[in-house]
Scaffold this motif. Structure first.
Motif, PDB file in Angstrom:
ATOM      1  N   GLU A  77     -50.815  39.988   7.810  1.00 58.90           N
ATOM      2  CA  GLU A  77     -49.970  39.101   7.019  1.00 58.90           C
ATOM      3  C   GLU A  77     -49.106  38.212   7.918  1.00 58.90           C
ATOM      4  OE1 GLU A  77     -49.910  42.515   6.464  1.00 58.90           O
ATOM      5  OE2 GLU A  77     -51.270  42.484   4.747  1.00 58.90           O
ATOM      6  N   HIS A  78     -48.892  38.616   9.166  1.00 62.99           N
ATOM      7  CA  HIS A  78     -48.023  37.887  10.076  1.00 62.99           C
ATOM      8  C   HIS A  78     -48.784  37.122  11.157  1.00 62.99           C
ATOM      9  CE1 HIS A  78     -44.717  39.939   8.175  1.00 62.99           C
ATOM     10  NE2 HIS A  78     -45.259  41.110   8.467  1.00 62.99           N
ATOM     11  N   VAL A  79     -50.102  37.069  11.058  1.00 62.62           N
ATOM     12  CA  VAL A  79     -50.900  36.476  12.134  1.00 62.62           C
ATOM     13  C   VAL A  79     -50.630  34.981  12.309  1.00 62.62           C
ATOM     14  CG1 VAL A  79     -53.024  35.995  10.823  1.00 62.62           C
ATOM     15  CG2 VAL A  79     -53.148  36.525  13.259  1.00 62.62           C
ATOM     16  N   LEU A  80     -50.510  34.246  11.214  1.00 53.88           N
ATOM     17  CA  LEU A  80     -50.243  32.813  11.336  1.00 53.88           C
ATOM     18  C   LEU A  80     -48.851  32.570  11.919  1.00 53.88           C
ATOM     19  CD1 LEU A  80     -51.836  31.312   8.096  1.00 53.88           C
ATOM     20  CD2 LEU A  80     -52.715  31.274  10.438  1.00 53.88           C
ATOM     21  N   GLU A  81     -47.891  33.361  11.484  1.00 53.10           N
ATOM     22  CA  GLU A  81     -46.529  33.268  12.016  1.00 53.10           C
ATOM     23  C   GLU A  81     -46.517  33.564  13.521  1.00 53.10           C
ATOM     24  OE1 GLU A  81     -42.445  35.861  11.605  1.00 53.10           O
ATOM     25  OE2 GLU A  81     -43.753  35.704   9.862  1.00 53.10           O
ATOM     26  N   PHE A  82     -47.278  34.580  13.933  1.00 50.47           N
ATOM     27  CA  PHE A  82     -47.356  34.936  15.347  1.00 50.47           C
ATOM     28  C   PHE A  82     -47.922  33.779  16.172  1.00 50.47           C
ATOM     29  CE2 PHE A  82     -50.080  36.378  18.839  1.00 50.47           C
ATOM     30  CZ  PHE A  82     -49.128  36.952  19.668  1.00 50.47           C
ATOM     31  N   PHE A  83     -49.053  33.222  15.740  1.00 51.15           N
ATOM     32  CA  PHE A  83     -49.669  32.151  16.510  1.00 51.15           C
ATOM     33  C   PHE A  83     -48.816  30.883  16.482  1.00 51.15           C
ATOM     34  CE2 PHE A  83     -53.565  34.732  16.363  1.00 51.15           C
ATOM     35  CZ  PHE A  83     -53.886  34.674  17.702  1.00 51.15           C
ATOM     36  N   GLU A  84     -48.109  30.639  15.378  1.00 50.30           N
ATOM     37  CA  GLU A  84     -47.209  29.490  15.345  1.00 50.30           C
ATOM     38  C   GLU A  84     -46.078  29.687  16.350  1.00 50.30           C
ATOM     39  OE1 GLU A  84     -44.624  26.823  12.205  1.00 50.30           O
ATOM     40  OE2 GLU A  84     -46.288  28.035  11.477  1.00 50.30           O
ATOM     41  N   TYR A  85     -45.559  30.901  16.443  1.00 47.93           N
ATOM     42  CA  TYR A  85     -44.537  31.220  17.438  1.00 47.93           C
ATOM     43  C   TYR A  85     -45.069  30.989  18.852  1.00 47.93           C
ATOM     44  CZ  TYR A  85     -41.434  33.996  20.374  1.00 47.93           C
ATOM     45  OH  TYR A  85     -40.593  34.413  21.369  1.00 47.93           O
ATOM     46  N   MET A  86     -46.361  31.260  19.057  1.00 49.29           N
ATOM     47  CA  MET A  86     -46.979  31.071  20.374  1.00 49.29           C
ATOM     48  C   MET A  86     -47.320  29.599  20.640  1.00 49.29           C
ATOM     49  SD  MET A  86     -46.884  34.037  21.628  1.00 49.29           S
ATOM     50  CE  MET A  86     -47.830  33.779  23.105  1.00 49.29           C
ATOM     51  N   GLY A  87     -47.109  28.748  19.637  1.00 46.41           N
ATOM     52  CA  GLY A  87     -47.324  27.320  19.844  1.00 46.41           C
ATOM     53  C   GLY A  87     -48.547  26.747  19.160  1.00 46.41           C
TER      54      GLY A  87
END
Length: 160
Positions: free
Chosen positions: A120-130
């Motif tokens: 559920e947090h994968v998109l948020e994680f990758f957005e945080y990574m840029g």
């Protein structure tokens, strides 16, 4: 190198986790027909009992369905993949086998300095990574592209 590591752990009064210690020593061994890592993964996933058995086909009887699922997981663990996307890994498996798979994934993440988290947090994680998933892009396609090293810039929109 392993001798030096053991010496330093002893000097620092460090008692390594037994499973991690075996895995690290196995990972350091190269040049064998079957590596220690492969043998270790077979053992922790319960596949050592069927290691000499064909996987099978629709026409040739082979290992069980649960064992097939474990084979797929083991291939990913010992293979060169740096990102694992696994869907329904526990479907059809007993709790002991599911625990073994999850535990082996946890160990490999720890050893390889990886990361894991709820999907559920994968998109948020990758957005945080840029890396931001474009609205017209499917999540599965985005994840495959973001973890691929080929032509990254053509698929990603850098986070502003």
């Amino acid at each position: 190198m392993l001798v030096e590591l053991s010496r330093r752990e002893k000097a620092a009064n460090i008692k390594p986790d037994p499973d991690l210690d075996v895995f690290m020593k196995a990972a350091a061994t190269e040049g064998q027909e079957t590596s220690e890592v492969t043998d270790y993964v077979l053992k922790i996933l319960g596949l050592d009992i069927c290691a000499a058995t064909l996987v099978g086909t629709e026409m040739i009887r082979g290992i069980s369905g649960g064992q097939r699922k474990c084979v797929t997981t083991s291939e990913m663990l010992v293979g060169p993949a740096r990102a694992l996307f696994m869907d329904e890994i526990s479907t059809g498996l007993d709790s002991s086998t599911t625990f073994s798979i999850v535990n082996s994934l946890r160990q490999s993440i720890h050893i390889l300095n990886g990361t894991a988290g709820p999907r559920e947090h994968v998109l948020e994680f990758f957005e945080y990574m840029g890396f931001k998933c474009l609205e017209r892009k499917g999540i599965t396609d985005f994840l495959q592209e973001v973890t691929s090293k080929k032509d990254q810039q053509q698929y990603w929109a850098r986070k502003d």
